[in-house]
Write a protein that holds these residues in place. Structure first.
Motif, PDB file in Angstrom:
ATOM      1  N   CYS A   1       0.857  -1.189   0.000  1.00  0.00           N
ATOM      2  CA  CYS A   1       0.000   0.000   0.000  1.00  0.00           C
ATOM      3  C   CYS A   1       0.890   1.236   0.000  1.00  0.00           C
ATOM      4  N   GLY A   2       0.389   2.315  -0.600  1.00  0.00           N
ATOM      5  CA  GLY A   2       1.234   3.488  -0.713  1.00  0.00           C
ATOM      6  C   GLY A   2       0.507   4.803  -0.626  1.00  0.00           C
ATOM      7  N   GLY A   3       1.303   5.856  -0.837  1.00  0.00           N
ATOM      8  CA  GLY A   3       0.779   7.204  -0.791  1.00  0.00           C
ATOM      9  C   GLY A   3      -0.170   7.508  -1.928  1.00  0.00           C
ATOM     10  N   ASP A   4      -0.186   6.649  -2.966  1.00  0.00           N
ATOM     11  CA  ASP A   4      -1.122   6.826  -4.069  1.00  0.00           C
ATOM     12  C   ASP A   4      -2.504   6.261  -3.749  1.00  0.00           C
ATOM     13  N   GLY A   5      -2.672   5.703  -2.538  1.00  0.00           N
ATOM     14  CA  GLY A   5      -3.948   5.113  -2.161  1.00  0.00           C
ATOM     15  C   GLY A   5      -4.159   3.719  -2.701  1.00  0.00           C
ATOM     16  N   GLY A   6      -3.174   3.196  -3.422  1.00  0.00           N
ATOM     17  CA  GLY A   6      -3.323   1.887  -4.031  1.00  0.00           C
ATOM     18  C   GLY A   6      -3.099   0.745  -3.062  1.00  0.00           C
ATOM     19  N   ILE A   7      -3.922  -0.297  -3.213  1.00  0.00           N
ATOM     20  CA  ILE A   7      -3.709  -1.575  -2.541  1.00  0.00           C
ATOM     21  C   ILE A   7      -3.381  -2.568  -3.650  1.00  0.00           C
TER      22      ILE A   7
END
Length: 386
Positions: free
Chosen positions: A246-252
């Protein structure tokens, strides 16, 4: 220039079970309470909260504890119900939670660091509390006596900590290995350990995840590219061999690690295109001799050769090399990649918040995400982690 993530449309996706709201600042860390419908969270607003699900279906705090300093991290051991909380002032405070999770009893404080605690781990087998801090110290304390047992100064602030359990490899050797990885990698933001395959995963501020072979001792490093912002958190589903990033781009992103992955090649150096022999713009001698203007250098992500734009006009995904989205490849490699080799090995999902921490409950298939929006979200991951 990094390629943009272009996730494919999916029919299966995580199911949002609950939004837990009420914190006044960012929730730095939270965990799902095993065998209970509850969550333990620590926040920049100095609070420790135990959220339990009420008859109304909403989560409300059964415990609301205000700490003397912002809470930066935590470690919870379900067997002993021991809760260790790292604070911004360098202190680690320990509590024991009651069986009904309605009371927390203070146990002891450790003055573990001179500044903010960045990570804590409680190792029940050794009865040790491991911690890292912004003072560039890795420390370990006896959880029974509170005595400091040792420390190690790192060259940079450690942002991740994992304690791997490996047979026939002594603890001190493992600690040195992990410290070496954390020291040698720039911008490491998250760590995760696979105890069966003996693999360490690291997330980075350069948007990548790297899979390090430690137990196999082959020295391989597999790169995974699936985010367009820094990777903030990692979790590993051991029973299905799937990695969740998971990251700062909101992606899982859910990665299938039950496939034979390949290392990305080293980028080769050359003064001219290794396909058509046209000079690159710094190769003045060849430009003068051939009376041609130098070209910009690129690299094929599959073979690593230095090529010009004309010889690398194609794009392709290379999932087994970790490239789930299209990247630059030379024309000959593009022709050699089959449709089967382009089959995706990861799925992409949008959490709709900037994730700073995750916790995965493998028994129920639940994933907890906490974000900079001060919200905790609970997801049913069984549609995609199975």
């Amino acid at each position: 220039m990094a390629a943009e993530v272009q996730p494919k449309p999916l029919t299966r996706k995580p199911i949002l079970l609950q939004r837990v709201e009420g914190s006044q600042e960012v929730v730095n860390m939270a965990v799902i309470v095993p065998k209970e419908e509850g969550v333990i969270s620590v926040s920049e607003d100095r609070t420790v909260r135990v959220w339990l699900k009420r008859d109304s279906g909403q989560y409300w705090p059964s415990i609301y504890q205000v700490m003397p300093s912002p809470c930066s991290c935590m470690s919870f051991n379900p067997e002993t119900r021991r809760l260790s909380i790292g604070l911004d002032n360098g202190t680690i405070s320990e509590f024991i939670l009651s069986e009904d999770y309605n009371k927390m009893t203070p146990v002891k404080n450790y003055q573990a660091h001179q500044s903010r605690v960045t990570m804590i781990l409680f190792v029940l087998e050794l009865e040790w509390v491991l911690s890292t801090g912004q003072d560039k110290q890795f420390a370990w304390h006896c959880s029974e006596s509170g005595q400091r047992l040792g420390g190690y100064r790192t060259s940079a602030v450690a942002s991740g900590l994992q304690y791997p359990l490996l047979d026939k490899i002594p603890w001190w050797e493992l600690s040195c290995r992990l410290l070496y990885f954390m020291k040698s990698l720039g911008g490491v933001t998250a760590l995760c350990w696979d105890p069966v395959q003996r693999v360490l995963f690291s997330g980075s501020s350069d948007h990548s995840v790297i899979m390090w072979d430690i137990g196999g001792r082959k020295g391989t490093a597999i790169e995974l590219q699936g985010h367009n912002d820094k990777v903030q958190a990692l979790s590993y589903a051991q029973h299905t061999r799937q990695l969740i990033s998971c990251g700062g781009d909101g992606g899982i992103v859910v990665w299938n690690m039950d496939v034979e992955r390949q290392e990305t090649p080293e980028w080769l150096d050359s003064d001219s295109c290794q396909k058509c022999d046209q000079p690159f713009f710094w190769n003045f001698k060849q430009m003068w001799d051939s009376k041609k203007i130098g070209l910009r250098q690129h690299h094929c992500r599959k073979c690593g050769k230095a090529v010009c734009g004309k010889c690398s006009s194609k794009r392709s995904s290379i999932p087994l090399m970790g490239f789930e989205f299209e990247v630059r490849v030379c024309d000959s490699c593009h022709e050699a990649i089959t449709d089967e080799e382009r089959a995706p090995t990861a799925t992409f999902h949008d959490s709709k918040h900037n994730i700073v921490h995750v916790h995965f409950d493998a028994t129920r298939g639940w994933l907890l995400t906490s974000g900079t929006d001060k919200v905790i979200k609970l997801w049913d991951m069984t549609p995609v982690v199975s």
